[in-house]
Write a protein that holds these residues in place. Structure first.
Motif: not given
Length: 241
Positions: A108-113
């Motif tokens: 999955e493609l996620l927005e980094p924390t």
């Protein structure tokens, strides 16, 4: 070797005797050792001395002590690697004479924390590719892997067709992983991972948290790999300065 004529501390001599008996087959893999009372009588030492020896053997992952049940001989690790050597899981499995494989669970493609941005600092990126998979040896699950890579360094559409992320990244983006900073932690129990790796609830896992870098010190891959401790062992060469 006779315990009586050895000049070292008594518990160290007991450790050697038990190791020798495991090596020569007196005590076999997964076999329960004699009770502390029986073993101390057999070796001619106090139960306090025996317990110290068993404590060290447990730290070395040679035995497992189960409270109220007894002490059991652990299987000898099949995969062994020097922690100072940066080898992929694929390479480690191949070196043991087994066939590596992967079972992909998710990509999955996620927005980094904010924490993930700090891990990859000073590299700038907008999205992270998160890959969860199980690494297998001769089709048996041996490692649970969580990998995170800045978007654009690996081709998302073919990740599930490749075993080695190292090789895939190098061929796709030209980023060659040169070294990693590694932290090792014991993991006592995790419902999902233990079920996937088919672990005995009593055994521990070895968690390797690693940030991988190129020769230019660019952070390109963060991984959290959960290794079955009954199959993998890691060692390090330490030199006196």
């Amino acid at each position: 070797m006779s315990i009586k004529i050895d000049s070292r501390q008594l518990y160290l001599r007991v450790i050697d005797v038990i190791k020798r008996d495991i090596e020569n087959g007196t005590y076999k893999t997964k076999q329960k050792l004699p009770s502390e009372f029986q073993l101390s009588k057999l070796l001619g030492v106090s139960r306090a001395t025996l317990r110290e020896a068993l404590r060290v053997l447990e730290e070395e992952n040679i035995v497992t002590r189960r409270h109220g049940v007894g002490t059991f001989v652990n299987p000898k690790p099949i995969f062994s690697s020097g922690i100072e050597q940066l080898n992929s899981v694929t390479y480690m499995i191949e070196q043991s004479g087994k066939t590596p494989g992967s079972q992909f669970l998710s990509t999955e493609l996620l927005e980094p924390t904010e924490d993930e941005r700090l891990k990859f600092s000073p590299k700038e990126f907008s999205s992270l590719v998160k890959i969860e998979r199980v690494r297998t040896a001769d089709n048996d699950p041996v490692v649970f892997c969580i990998d995170k890579v800045p978007e654009g360094l690996v081709p998302i559409d073919i990740i599930n067709k490749k075993d080695s992320l190292f090789k895939l990244m190098e061929s796709y983006s030209g980023k060659r992983i040169s070294y990693a900073v590694t932290y090792i932690e014991p993991v006592s129990y995790h419902d999902r991972i233990y079920e996937i790796l088919k672990c005995d609830p009593e055994q521990s896992l070895l968690l390797l948290k690693q940030m991988h870098y190129t020769d230019e010190d660019e952070p390109v891959l963060y991984s959290a790999n959960f290794f079955r401790s009954d199959l993998f062992s890691f060692h390090v060469l330490r030199k006196r300065l």
